[in-house]
Design an enzyme around this catalytic site. Structure first.
Site, short mmCIF file in Angstrom:
data_model
loop_
_atom_site.label_atom_id
_atom_site.label_comp_id
_atom_site.label_asym_id
_atom_site.label_seq_id
_atom_site.Cartn_x
_atom_site.Cartn_y
_atom_site.Cartn_z
CD GLU A 9 2.02 4.68 4.03
OE1 GLU A 9 2.38 3.53 3.72
OE2 GLU A 9 0.87 5.12 3.82
CE LYS A 64 1.77 -1.17 5.69
NZ LYS A 64 1.35 -0.53 4.42
CB CYS A 90 -0.70 2.28 5.16
SG CYS A 90 -1.76 2.23 3.70
#
Length: 536
Positions: A295, A357, A410
């Site tokens: 990430e 995200k 994440c």
């Protein structure tokens, strides 16, 4: 034997007679002990002590306030809150590590984080159990009521506000491969119900209603047998791999404190390229190769940085593809919008696809109630020109040869709600993450365990690329096939396991969980145990 039973009854009576700070302190200790049932410790048998302890302490709160409902409500709340404050304090203590990355700016917030977060999360189960106090009796029915209340509070914690289903009860099975298979049928919330049901069982051994106790114990034996048989059978299926494809995962192990330093801006991309080139030199490149970086790999905007994509294209051999995390920017009428994204880059250095995200981390990627918190000196932890903007939807990304993957950036991997419909089912889950914030604590291990559960729920293999670890390849049954340990620089390559048939959880989601809740509540109503007129 009789003497042992008498001693047990004396102990139980003593527990029920506790009050005030002594009862609260014991509840707090029970919550602390319960946290060790979860990854990375996996000592789930301790729940056979701590859950009955909580029930007995609630029994005492009920007995001492039997005719005063308002007083009983608050007595239940105090006991429950003490238990769950201890539970969340130990289960989430690692979050303090994130404030030490830039200690000069954020260390002052640690005491508040270690009180406000556990204390706030403890409110949800405490309020639900306090509501259940209005229907609390002695006997098997109050155990079922207890199980339903905590199972519902689990679901609420995963959904209200932004949702935070970290260490919900089902994860007590996440360290045992056989027990873990039950996630494929019931999902995390359904398994959470089973955990509460099974580990509350010792309370019925002291119940005077022998028939009801025998029925509960028999049900527990059948459930245990069913879970073990289901898991054993599922693990016997032969493991198959995708032909003509291999994966390569890079773990650079860049310290979080160094990652965003201006002087490292030009150092990190060459570091990734060098490590990737070295790993590639040890492989046979006669098959398609998917390369994974973690990430937000770079302290710059990948698609805007001069020469970055060209350098990547020059490093990647033919028939390779890079999947990496990065930050990107969009221009809008209100200025710049920043996204935490997953990029797919071809062996020619061209961008193939991007995912933004969807579930952002509060206080990390954006500051909720900014107008208030910023006025008292609180800022988000991730350095960026502005708060990140959330993506619009979870999606799969199609690659070559009918291969597709679903990005989970994440802590998106902790949410079972990220599952896609059967018609959009991917071949692979990809969790790009940076757990460098949390050092050598329980946090990265818990994060990996929860990502593994997503693989089992969906019957889809998982590739996990983490900056400082734990990077891993997980098959559709939750087996870890390859990994790089925490806080080590390294890489691994492997063939990619095939997906399994769509699991029951993929097909019906949490419907089975809600069906179980409905059945148990119906049983309680039929038993007339929830009617207030019968309580007093």
């Amino acid at each position: 034997m009789v003497s042992a039973i008498d001693k047990s009854r004396t102990l139980i009576s003593s527990l029920r007679e506790l009050s005030g700070w002594r009862r609260g302190l014991l509840a707090f200790a029970g919550g602390i002990a319960s946290a060790f049932a979860f990854p990375p410790y996996g000592a789930f048998p301790i729940l056979w002590v701590t859950l009955p302890l909580l029930i007995l302490l609630l029994d005492g709160a009920r007995d001492q306030t039997a005719a005063r409902r308002k007083t009983r409500f608050f007595a239940f709340f105090r006991v429950s809150w003490a238990f769950f404050f201890g539970f969340f304090l130990i289960g989430l203590f690692w979050i303090a590590e994130a404030f030490l990355v830039d200690a000069k700016s954020y260390a002052w917030m640690i005491p508040f984080a270690l009180v406000i977060l556990p204390g706030g999360l403890a409110l949800i189960p405490s309020l639900v159990l306090s509501g259940a106090s209005l229907f609390w009796t002695h006997g098997v029915s109050r155990i079922l009521l207890f199980v339903v209340a905590l199972a519902l509070s689990n679901w609420l914690r995963g959904h209200i506000l932004t949702g935070f289903p970290w260490n919900v009860w089902g994860y007590a099975f996440a360290e045992n491969l056989t027990l873990m298979q039950s996630f494929s049928a019931l999902g995390i919330y359904g398994v959470g119900f089973l955990v509460l049901f099974l580990f509350s069982m010792p309370v019925v051994l002291i119940d005077q209603r022998r028939k009801a106790a025998a029925a509960y114990i028999s049900a527990c034996v059948l459930v245990w047998a069913g879970v073990v048989a289901y898991g054993t059978n599922r693990l016997q299926a032969p493991q198959q791999t995708v032909e003509g494809l291999q994966v390569l995962v890079i773990q650079p192990n860049v310290p979080q404190a160094d990652k965003w330093k201006p002087e490292n801006r030009q150092r990190l991309l060459p570091l990734y390229l060098q490590q990737t080139q070295q790993a590639l030199s040890e492989l046979k490149l006669d098959t398609e190769t998917l390369i994974f970086w973690p990430e937000s790999a770079f302290p710059f905007l990948l698609d805007e940085e001069p020469g970055a994509l060209e350098a990547i294209g020059a490093t990647l051999p033919q028939n390779t593809m890079l999947i990496t995390g990065g930050i990107r920017r969009e221009l809008s009428e209100n200025g710049n919008l920043f996204f935490n994204s997953t990029f797919v880059v071809s062996d020619e250095g061209a961008l193939i696809d991007i995912y933004d995200k969807v579930r952002l981390v509060p206080f990390g990627e954006y500051l909720p109630k900014r107008w208030l918190l910023q006025s008292i000196g609180v800022e988000r932890l991730v350095p960026a020109p502005a708060d990140f903007t959330a993506g619009t939807r979870h999606k799969k990304i199609d690659l070559k040869n009918s291969l597709s993957f679903q990005p989970l950036i994440c802590y998106e991997a902790i949410f079972p709600q990220t599952v896609l419909p059967v018609s959009e089912r991917p071949n692979l889950l990809v969790n790009l993450t940076n757990d460098g914030w949390f050092g050598e604590t329980a946090g990265p291990y818990q994060h990996l365990a929860q990502a593994r559960v997503r693989a089992v729920e969906q019957g889809v293999p998982l590739v996990r690329a983490a900056n400082t670890g734990i990077s891993s390849l997980v098959d559709s049954n939750g087996r870890i096939l390859a990994e790089v340990v925490l806080n080590k620089k390294g890489s691994f390559n492997s063939e990619l396991p095939k997906i399994l048939r769509p699991t029951p959880y993929v097909r019906v989601g949490d419907s089975i969980f809600w069906g179980i809740i409905l059945v148990v509540v119906s049983i309680l109503l039929v038993m007339e145990k929830l009617l207030p007129t019968r309580r007093d």
